[in-house]
Design a protein around this motif. Structure first.
Motif, PDB file in Angstrom:
ATOM      1  N   GLN A  80      -0.101   5.493  -9.056  1.00  0.00           N
ATOM      2  CA  GLN A  80      -1.170   4.981  -8.202  1.00  0.00           C
ATOM      3  C   GLN A  80      -0.570   4.531  -6.881  1.00  0.00           C
ATOM      4  N   LEU A  81      -1.444   4.283  -5.906  1.00  0.00           N
ATOM      5  CA  LEU A  81      -0.998   3.830  -4.586  1.00  0.00           C
ATOM      6  C   LEU A  81      -1.054   2.304  -4.572  1.00  0.00           C
ATOM      7  N   HIS A  82      -0.016   1.690  -5.097  1.00  0.00           N
ATOM      8  CA  HIS A  82       0.032   0.249  -5.303  1.00  0.00           C
ATOM      9  C   HIS A  82       0.340  -0.488  -4.002  1.00  0.00           C
ATOM     10  N   TYR A  83       0.264  -1.820  -4.038  1.00  0.00           N
ATOM     11  CA  TYR A  83       0.687  -2.658  -2.922  1.00  0.00           C
ATOM     12  C   TYR A  83       2.191  -2.889  -3.030  1.00  0.00           C
ATOM     13  N   GLY A  84       2.907  -2.509  -2.000  1.00  0.00           N
ATOM     14  CA  GLY A  84       4.358  -2.593  -1.993  1.00  0.00           C
ATOM     15  C   GLY A  84       4.920  -1.318  -1.427  1.00  0.00           C
ATOM     16  N   SER A  85       6.094  -0.946  -1.881  1.00  0.00           N
ATOM     17  CA  SER A  85       6.723   0.272  -1.376  1.00  0.00           C
ATOM     18  C   SER A  85       7.235   1.116  -2.534  1.00  0.00           C
ATOM     19  N   ALA A  86       7.459   2.378  -2.228  1.00  0.00           N
ATOM     20  CA  ALA A  86       8.115   3.314  -3.135  1.00  0.00           C
ATOM     21  C   ALA A  86       8.716   4.390  -2.250  1.00  0.00           C
ATOM     22  N   GLY A  87       9.826   4.967  -2.695  1.00  0.00           N
ATOM     23  CA  GLY A  87      10.423   5.997  -1.857  1.00  0.00           C
ATOM     24  C   GLY A  87      11.534   6.736  -2.555  1.00  0.00           C
ATOM     25  N   TRP A  88      11.963   7.806  -1.880  1.00  0.00           N
ATOM     26  CA  TRP A  88      13.019   8.652  -2.440  1.00  0.00           C
ATOM     27  C   TRP A  88      13.702   9.397  -1.302  1.00  0.00           C
ATOM     28  N   SER A 110       0.069  -2.862   2.111  1.00  0.00           N
ATOM     29  CA  SER A 110      -0.022  -4.306   1.939  1.00  0.00           C
ATOM     30  C   SER A 110      -1.479  -4.743   2.053  1.00  0.00           C
ATOM     31  N   ARG A 111      -1.761  -5.928   1.539  1.00  0.00           N
ATOM     32  CA  ARG A 111      -3.104  -6.476   1.650  1.00  0.00           C
ATOM     33  C   ARG A 111      -3.386  -7.029   3.049  1.00  0.00           C
ATOM     34  N   GLY A 112      -2.383  -7.657   3.642  1.00  0.00           N
ATOM     35  CA  GLY A 112      -2.566  -8.284   4.939  1.00  0.00           C
ATOM     36  C   GLY A 112      -2.216  -7.352   6.086  1.00  0.00           C
ATOM     37  N   PRO A 113      -2.257  -7.874   7.316  1.00  0.00           N
ATOM     38  CA  PRO A 113      -1.955  -7.058   8.499  1.00  0.00           C
ATOM     39  C   PRO A 113      -0.542  -6.495   8.435  1.00  0.00           C
ATOM     40  N   TYR A 114      -0.428  -5.198   8.661  1.00  0.00           N
ATOM     41  CA  TYR A 114       0.860  -4.521   8.614  1.00  0.00           C
ATOM     42  C   TYR A 114       0.672  -3.156   9.262  1.00  0.00           C
ATOM     43  N   ILE A 115       1.619  -2.743  10.095  1.00  0.00           N
ATOM     44  CA  ILE A 115       1.480  -1.481  10.824  1.00  0.00           C
ATOM     45  C   ILE A 115       1.379  -0.303   9.870  1.00  0.00           C
ATOM     46  N   PHE A 116       2.275  -0.274   8.881  1.00  0.00           N
ATOM     47  CA  PHE A 116       2.404   0.923   8.044  1.00  0.00           C
ATOM     48  C   PHE A 116       1.566   0.797   6.771  1.00  0.00           C
ATOM     49  N   GLN A 117       0.494   1.564   6.727  1.00  0.00           N
ATOM     50  CA  GLN A 117      -0.362   1.630   5.551  1.00  0.00           C
ATOM     51  C   GLN A 117      -0.515   3.107   5.215  1.00  0.00           C
ATOM     52  N   GLY A 118       0.495   3.654   4.528  1.00  0.00           N
ATOM     53  CA  GLY A 118       0.441   5.082   4.262  1.00  0.00           C
ATOM     54  C   GLY A 118       1.735   5.598   3.666  1.00  0.00           C
ATOM     55  N   PHE A 119       1.905   6.901   3.786  1.00  0.00           N
ATOM     56  CA  PHE A 119       3.072   7.607   3.265  1.00  0.00           C
ATOM     57  C   PHE A 119       3.742   8.309   4.430  1.00  0.00           C
ATOM     58  N   ARG A 204      23.694   6.946  -0.223  1.00  0.00           N
ATOM     59  CA  ARG A 204      23.487   7.224  -1.635  1.00  0.00           C
ATOM     60  C   ARG A 204      22.115   7.863  -1.841  1.00  0.00           C
ATOM     61  N   ALA A 205      21.937   8.546  -2.952  1.00  0.00           N
ATOM     62  CA  ALA A 205      20.612   8.984  -3.359  1.00  0.00           C
ATOM     63  C   ALA A 205      19.892   7.781  -3.964  1.00  0.00           C
ATOM     64  N   ASP A 206      18.588   7.663  -3.697  1.00  0.00           N
ATOM     65  CA  ASP A 206      17.871   6.462  -4.098  1.00  0.00           C
ATOM     66  C   ASP A 206      16.415   6.794  -4.391  1.00  0.00           C
ATOM     67  N   ILE A 207      15.899   6.284  -5.509  1.00  0.00           N
ATOM     68  CA  ILE A 207      14.470   6.311  -5.807  1.00  0.00           C
ATOM     69  C   ILE A 207      14.090   4.916  -6.281  1.00  0.00           C
ATOM     70  N   TRP A 208      13.006   4.354  -5.744  1.00  0.00           N
ATOM     71  CA  TRP A 208      12.610   3.004  -6.139  1.00  0.00           C
ATOM     72  C   TRP A 208      11.088   2.848  -6.070  1.00  0.00           C
ATOM     73  N   ILE A 209      10.610   1.813  -6.762  1.00  0.00           N
ATOM     74  CA  ILE A 209       9.230   1.351  -6.640  1.00  0.00           C
ATOM     75  C   ILE A 209       9.257  -0.162  -6.764  1.00  0.00           C
ATOM     76  N   ASP A 210       8.604  -0.861  -5.829  1.00  0.00           N
ATOM     77  CA  ASP A 210       8.624  -2.322  -5.844  1.00  0.00           C
ATOM     78  C   ASP A 210       7.297  -2.880  -5.330  1.00  0.00           C
ATOM     79  N   ASN A 211       7.233  -4.191  -5.189  1.00  0.00           N
ATOM     80  CA  ASN A 211       5.997  -4.846  -4.759  1.00  0.00           C
ATOM     81  C   ASN A 211       6.131  -5.468  -3.377  1.00  0.00           C
ATOM     82  N   ALA A 212       6.941  -4.866  -2.509  1.00  0.00           N
ATOM     83  CA  ALA A 212       7.172  -5.453  -1.187  1.00  0.00           C
ATOM     84  C   ALA A 212       7.130  -4.402  -0.095  1.00  0.00           C
TER      85      ALA A 212
END
Length: 246
Positions: A80-88, A110-119, A204-212
């Protein structure tokens, strides 16, 4: 040797038939990582608003980083498109303004004001929107380009290049890291090209999902990107079928 895993100086391939000791598996607070049924699954949440929750795999730390000018490829999907970040993609394991050099695909919301709301496709501090969830990047893109990135980033266009992309479907993502630019592909189609004006460095190679999402304040005492944590009332995951570096 581990089933479904190969590694050499030239690259690696992991189709996650079993959990190998090669990767650094990191979880913070409400997060989990599993390898089952030939899939890697990284999950964050449910998460509290004030605390950082993260699931991440990577293959290098600080100055012990294995890759330079390589290609990263992975087949994966988000739940799902959660609140926070994910990337690879690639990252040189620093959050310092002056040193951080990511070359990756990144989801931000994010829920509040933030420039980046997307992928987005990101190379160092340069961005191209692949998909926008809400709002407009017209003004931030114009300001960032006119000021030469004085707001901390350069957004090369305000128009998303693949607005109908469904991140919850399986897709193959590829990043070609070249000496002076990065090329980004989804399912074999070129979707973005970004300059890399940062000289030679390893990552490094990196894949993550978090709430920030990540905050930039030029007066920050540590001169680092800070975690702006979000609450998620349900678990959010990334499923990975394989990772390839070559």
């Amino acid at each position: 040797m581990h089933k479904g895993f190969t590694k050499s100086e030239e690259g690696l391939y992991d189709e996650f038939e079993e959990r190998t000791p090669y990767w650094d598996y990191r979880t913070d607070n409400y997060a989990s990582i599993s390898v089952r049924d030939s899939k890697l699954t990284l999950c964050s949440g449910p998460t509290e608003a004030l605390y950082y929750s993260n699931a991440e795999i990577s293959d290098g730390r600080f100055d012990d980083l294995p890759w330079e000018t390589k290609t990263f490829e992975a087949k994966l999907r988000m739940s799902q498109l959660h609140y926070g970040s994910a990337g690879w993609g690639f990252w040189n394991h620093s959050m310092l303004f002056s040193l951080s050099r990511p070359i990756w695909f990144i989801h931000l919301q994010s829920r509040g004001p933030y420039i980046f709301q997307g992928f987005f496709a990101q190379a160092v501090t340069g961005f191209i929107p692949i998909k926008i969830y809400r709002g407009s990047l017209l003004a931030p893109s114009l300001i960032s380009r006119l000021t030469g990135g004085a707001i901390g980033v350069t957004i090369y266009t305000h128009k998303p290049v693949l607005q109908n992309l469904d991140l919850t479907d399986w897709h193959t993502y590829k990043i070609e890291w070249l000496k002076t630019e990065a090329k980004y592909y989804i399912d074999g189609s070129l979707v973005a090209r970004l300059p890399i004006n940062a000289g030679s460095f390893k990552a490094r190679a990196d894949i993550w999902i978090d709430n920030a999402v990540f905050g930039y304040n030029r007066r920050d005492a540590g001169q680092v990107y800070r975690h702006l944590t979000q609450e998620n009332r349900s678990k959010s995951c990334i499923e990975v079928e394989y990772i390839k570096i070559y």
